[in-house]
Design an enzyme around this catalytic site. Sequence first.
Site, PDB file in Angstrom:
ATOM      1  CG  ASP A 158      -1.972  -1.079   1.181  1.00  0.00           C
ATOM      2  OD1 ASP A 158      -1.765  -2.062   0.457  1.00  0.00           O
ATOM      3  OD2 ASP A 158      -2.982  -0.959   1.889  1.00  0.00           O
ATOM      4  CD  GLU A 170      -4.651  -4.923  -2.442  1.00  0.00           C
ATOM      5  OE1 GLU A 170      -3.574  -5.532  -2.303  1.00  0.00           O
ATOM      6  OE2 GLU A 170      -5.340  -4.487  -1.495  1.00  0.00           O
TER       7      GLU A 170
END
Length: 928
Positions: free
Chosen positions: A498, A567
Amino acid sequence: MFPTPVRAVRAVRVVRAVRWETSVLAVLGLLGALVAGAPAAAPSPRAPHVRAVTAVPADPGSTTPLSGYAIRSTAEVSDAAALVSAPGYRTTGWHPAGPRSTVLAALVADGTHPDPFYSTAQQRIPAADFTVPWWFRAEFTVADTSARTYLDFSGVVSAADVFVNGKQVATASAVVGAYTHHELDVTALVRAGANAVAFRIQPNNPRKNLTMGWLDWLQPPPDENMGIVRDVLVRRGGPVALRDAHVLTSLALPSLDSADLTVKAKVRNESAEDVTAAVSGTIGSGIAFRRDVPLRAHETKTVAFTPADTPQLHLDRPRVWWPAGMGAQELYELDLAVTVPVPGSDADAGAGVSDRVRHGFGIRSVQAPLNKDGARQYSVNGRPLLIRGAGWSPDELLRWDPAYAEDRLAYARDLGLNTLRLEGHLEQDEFFDLADRYGILTLPGWQCCTKWEGEVNGTEAGESWSEADHPVAEASMAAEAARLRDHPSVISFLIGSDFAPDAEIERGYVDALRAADWPTPVIPAATAKSAPLTGASGMRMPGPYDWVPPGYWYDKREGGATGFNSETSAGPDIPTLDTLRRMMSPAELTSLWKDPAAPQYHRSPSRTYATLKLYDDALSARYGAPRSLEDYVAKAQLAQYENVRAQYEAYARNATDASKPSTGVIYWMFNSGWTSLHWQLVDRYLDQNGAYFGAKKANEPLHIQYSYDDRTVAVVNRRTAAVSGLTARVSLFNTDGTRKYDRTVTGLAVGGDGAKAIALTLPATVDGLSTTHLARLVLTDAAGREVSRNVYWLSTRRDVLDYDESDWWHTPTTAYADLTGLRSMAQAAVSATATTSVAADAPSTSTTVVTVRNTGTGNTPALLTDLHLVDGKDAPVLPVQWSDNQISLWPGESATLTATYRTADLRGSAPRIRITGWNTPTATVPAT
């Protein structure tokens, strides 16, 4: 498709051998301990004496994994480490554990705790038991102490003090981090006969330690995976050690007509004498090379064989490795040995092997530049490809089952996927061996929301780093780079998820990768971040992670089909009714379909995903409120089929666009590590639902598809060669089967490698078409054979998205498509006949051929007809690979489908086929 793997057979034999040793050696060990005067831990009423013993040969280059452990909490063991790690120490009351085991995995296996995968059983396991260190103790025997002996391992979660034969050989400050690699020279401590090794494992906290965690994927295990989750190897060798062997490959592009290989290794003189060692190797049966290497006492040298000094390492017409669907998975093996003069002999008397390594590799090229829109575009061997992937999860307790892993990789290939992303949970060596064999590309990398990103992720989970964390991270990177670099299936390493690492952390990672000769692109993050050395990631992570309608995927904004989405999915994936009844209590099942606002333990520990309300509200609005558990599950399968299919189809359609093309999509996720209600294309038990077959349909090699945004019908060709002479026929039907539109387009041609051709555009309105209606798309080849068939259930009322209110996990829907007309469909009569055969040359595999027909006399189609292979008790036979499934048939139409599976999974029962469908009565027919 599902033969019993050789490794699985060997694993079973090892387990049986360990069990035999546990019972037989218990008596011998007790007698030995009494003679030696070794004390015993306080006995437990639960377990007998447990002793795990591994016989270790003296063969140079041999690496023997410890076969198992006896484990116990330090809170229950008062003896000093020197006694616990002494040979013959009595372990009465300890728990047996396998060679790769977390604490909880062992306690579940021996019955101490219940199956954490059912209902809320995991909540009954006291987390306090895992807040203190645990002992992992094993013994090994050697007959010859003249060889050098090392303990070689990684996979300690989270840290360990290590003891051998009563002496400490490493501290928890040195053996720290799940991915650091350790080689401990214990030659001086090893004795002929029995030897003992004991690990005092520290508790794990993924927010504080560079290990692994479960984030919002599933309810985390109360032991946080503390244990030893990879093999501990007892390595034997002579005076000169051979380490770090690997092969660098350079493939000629675009011709592929030659390749240059460079073989590298480190040679280490362990002795106090100068020596001239001979390093020799072979690659396959046709390439051999050799070199003498003089070494001073305790000197280490890097040896490199290149085409410049070893011309045979230039290969003409190499056997090139390809991803599945693009070519064969060709593999080579390096056999490298180092020999030294035999002590006491003259120079002509020969030499003995001092160390040896056998090492597989593949020849392929991976490139991933940024395109003009800044998106990462992968190509393999010079051919661009759309990454069609999903996120991989290991077992929640990190139990390794080679057959189970192979079954899931076989499913990935069956789905037409070409990539699996591994975020933080970097699997066993055998996983990557299987990925090489199956042609499944992998994207390993570090994990978000834990210590790994604690220094850069602001207020998210994970503590900031101390100075002590940097060398652990760098050692982790070095170890994983050395382990993964020669696997042709590994196409990148993501050093962030992230968040991208800061400059200091990135430098440590990059230096470790360069030192390891890392051959593929290094990606700074899975989101749209950048780092000073590795630059822009070329990936993005805008979500969604919860429900959005199928039409969402076609827009080139948020998580829609543009660039590389690392994702993303529409969240919940409700399993089949069979699986739900295995994983949830009756009360939980009632709550599942009756109460959308109820917290769902089997969804996620995250408050964002605590309930299924967003999903359930959409399901009720689009399909009608559920009337029973069975009705809820049936509607869920329709919803998941259409949504997963749309996600993959949208990315496939947009992959060849001139502006902002899609370059990759990772469905979140491929599987769950436990019994889950979200983020899975395949469930824990390997059953297949609407999500599975929606993905399989979308990823056909030659595929006809409908676009929700602009009503175009496209043909996508993932085969290598172009195709011509195709015919597309598109028909629209009311739910009673009345045809309202029909058009045929002939002479279609489409290029290869993911090219598309637009066949036609459906009109915006069609007279007499019902609000809920069906679209049947059929593609035939030049010979008139059906090569692709796709059926959609659509509405004249579109789902409406409010993009202005989008957040990181979804985009709100303000109006829903009306699919409630499906409820009025008449029952369709479906018949089936099935036969089963076992090939003479492959008796372990059975094939069932099923012909299913809509025998109705009216117009009503049988929608989403599902075939389940079941045994005599109506339990699904799993795993199974279907040629197609969840099909829709109009009256008079038939389809012949095949199911391939392991004969042994029938458990002696005769196979049967259970038929269900949206508007099809349940029936079961024999398949003998």
